[in-house]
Each structure stands twice: as structure tokens, then as C-alpha cells.
Design an enzyme around this catalytic site. Structure first.
Site, mmCIF file in Angstrom:
data_model
loop_
_atom_site.group_PDB
_atom_site.id
_atom_site.type_symbol
_atom_site.label_atom_id
_atom_site.label_comp_id
_atom_site.label_asym_id
_atom_site.label_seq_id
_atom_site.Cartn_x
_atom_site.Cartn_y
_atom_site.Cartn_z
ATOM 1 N N GLU A 172 -28.962 -11.690 -10.296
ATOM 2 C CA GLU A 172 -29.954 -10.685 -10.640
ATOM 3 C C GLU A 172 -29.806 -9.454 -9.756
ATOM 4 O OE1 GLU A 172 -33.824 -12.447 -10.433
ATOM 5 O OE2 GLU A 172 -33.328 -14.068 -11.834
ATOM 6 N N GLU B 36 -33.547 -8.561 -19.721
ATOM 7 C CA GLU B 36 -34.723 -9.408 -19.966
ATOM 8 C C GLU B 36 -35.999 -8.583 -19.956
ATOM 9 O OE1 GLU B 36 -36.952 -13.494 -18.407
ATOM 10 O OE2 GLU B 36 -35.045 -12.879 -17.521
#
Length: 300
Positions: free
Chosen positions: A136, A203
Site C-alpha cells: 500500500e 480501492e
């Protein structure tokens, strides 16, 4: 036949599907982006589910740190360890022949230093037998991505709502709605591509923004709550199969209600055990009557 192996799948018109007869790789993602074919990806955390995903012809599996929520019962993904990720990745990779496997790098396995990032990514490849890792972060993680790629390990980036940063975000919220945030997301997407990522997950990003990001990148985007303009989609299989109980995110579509089916099967099992209708004769093994007579006589 291809390389001595039979085709496993056929298209609607009966033609052999070459793509599903070979092991998917990073080139599968690249070719999909170039041809406009959408990429299918789901999570899996164990051998049995991995086999089913592989049989279905899904392009890729993400061994997500979401296993913390749906498998291990943690409140969020932050407690997941490297050992847990390696353990579950090994189980998944033993269950696939064709599906590409990406393993998540858990919280604090790469944020601490470039060195830690490379070493821990290496564990997921060497011990877990994954084909790529996911981490991430955008611009701030570009140096980690670049170093891991230089170590010959493919990297999938992850932007937008990054669950390991949930405490910083103040909850699970859509990312990139404000002008400044949208601009930063675009720049991060360009940064991870420049660092060598072969793909990027988006996302909980507004659909129009995700579609724009997908149009300016040469690497494919994989959406989850980011609209149909992405180059592919990923879902947590517990959510899409209806196994997750309670609240699920807005972006989740339940393709089955497997949880309800499983509960009913368990109830029926309990009922038959209590009624002594299970196991029936067809579920048992026989022994010669003379052998049993001898056993009984010896014990008399």
C-alpha cells in the site's frame, strides 16, 4: 495440444482458450491492458479455495491481508504478521496451476525501511511461492517499489483506501473526492508506475477518477469499489460468496449465498446425528462376521 498439455477450457463457440491452459504471469496483465480484456481477481487464503478459483479460470488470486478480518477474526488488517502471510500464501500456491498469485505485504513489513521491504517481499516469493507482492502507498512508497522490482520481484501497488492506514484516515472512507486528494492520487498512480509496479489496485475511489487514472497509466488498474472503468476487478471471496455475516461494503455484489447454504447443511447434519440417521449403512465399512465373532468370544 500445447506443450504436451490438453486445453482445460473452451470459449462459447467451442474454440480452445489458450490463455487458460498456461500459467498466468505479469505478461497476462500487460497483454490484457493492451487488448482491453478485463482482468478478474479474487482473494483466497487456503488450498481448497485456491483450487476452485483456479478451476474457474480466474486470472489472479490476491492472498490479501484481509485474511486478518475474514479468516483470523482480527478487527482490522494491522495485526497480520509476515509469518501468517507466508503460511497462507504457501497454502494457496499449492492449490493453483494457472492462476497468478499475488501476496500482500502486511503492516510494518515494508514501511520501516527499503531493506525490510526487499527482505520481506523475498520471503513471500521464496517461502510462500507467490509470483508477486502487493503493498500500500503511492509516492511515499515509490523507493520501496523500485528496490523490490530491482530484486526481480514484481510489485502490485495499492492506492485509494489503503486499509493498513485506516487509523490515519479515521475510518473506511472513499478517497480522492476533493480536488487536492484527487490530484494527489493521480500523481501517486504515476509515481508507482514509474517505480516499476506492474499493476495498481484502486480501492474506494470515485468511478470517474478511477477511469481517468486507468486511461493515463500504461499498467492495468484493478478496482475494488472504483467502478467499471478500471482494467480489472477484485473482491474478497467471503463477501462475494455471501459467507461474510453482517455488514458488507456498498461495492460488494453477492454472487452466491453460500453462507446460508452452509448453515442449512450444518443444521441438517446436526439433526441427522441426533436422530441417528447419519451415518447410514452406505457411509460405513464392513468386517467379516467370523472375525467379529472371534473378537467377541475372546473378550467374553
Amino acid at each position: 495440444m500445447l506443450c504436451g498439455r490438453k486445453f482445460r477450457f473452451r470459449s462459447a463457440d467451442g474454440a480452445a482458450d489458450l490463455r487458460n491452459d498456461m500459467k498466468n504471469t505479469v505478461l497476462t496483465f500487460k497483454e490484457a491492458k493492451q487488448t482491453g480484456r478485463k482482468i478478474s481477481m479474487v482473494t483466497a487464503y487456503d488450498y481448497s479455495m485456491a483450487r476452485l478459483v483456479d478451476e474457474a479460470g480466474i486470472d489472479a488470486i490476491l492472498v490479501g491481508d484481509s485474511l486478518g478480518n475474514v479468516v483470523l477474526g482480527y478487527e482490522d488488517t494491522c495485526p497480520v504478521t509476515m509469518d501468517e502471510m507466508v503460511h497462507h500464501t504457501k497454502a494457496v500456491t499449492r492449490g493453483v496451476e494457472h492462476t497468478f498469485v499475488v501476496a500482500d505485504m502486511p503492516f510494518l513489513s515494508y514501511q520501516t525501511s527499503v531493506y525490510d521491504a526487499v527482505v520481506n517481499a523475498g520471503r513471500l516469493i521464496k517461502e510462500g511461492r507467490a509470483q508477486a507482492v502487493k503493498l500500500e502507498g503511492g509516492t511515499d512508497m515509490a523507493d520501496r517499489i523500485e528496490a523490490i522490482v530491482k530484486a526481480q520481484i514484481p510489485v502490485m501497488a495499492h492506492l485509494g483506501l489503503t486499509p493498513q492506514s485506516v487509523n490515519s484516515f479515521g475510518g473506511y472512507k472513499v478517497q480522492g473526492k476533493a480536488e487536492q486528494d484527487a490530484r494527489a492520487l493521480v500523481e501517486s498512480a504515476k509515481a508507482v508506475e514509474a517505480a516499476g509496479a506492474f499493476s495498481v489496485v484502486l480501492e474506494c475511489v470515485p468511478a470517474d477518477l478511477a477511469a481517468y487514472v486507468s486511461s493515463v497509466l500504461t499498467i492495468p488498474t484493478i478496482g475494488i469499489g472504483a467502478g467499471a472503468g478500471c482494467d480489472g476487478q477484485v473482491l474478497v471471496y467471503h463477501d462475494m460468496m455471501g459467507i461474510t455475516r453482517g455488514h458488507t461494503a456498498k461495492f460488494v455484489k453477492k454472487f452466491a449465498e453460500a453462507g446460508d447454504v452452509m448453515v442449512e447443511a450444518l443444521k441438517e447434519y446436526k439433526k441427522e446425528v441426533e436422530e441417528q440417521s447419519f451415518p447410514a449403512k452406505e457411509h460405513t465399512y464392513k468386517i467379516d462376521a467370523e472375525v467379529m465373532e472371534k473378537i467377541r468370544s475372546e473378550q467374553a
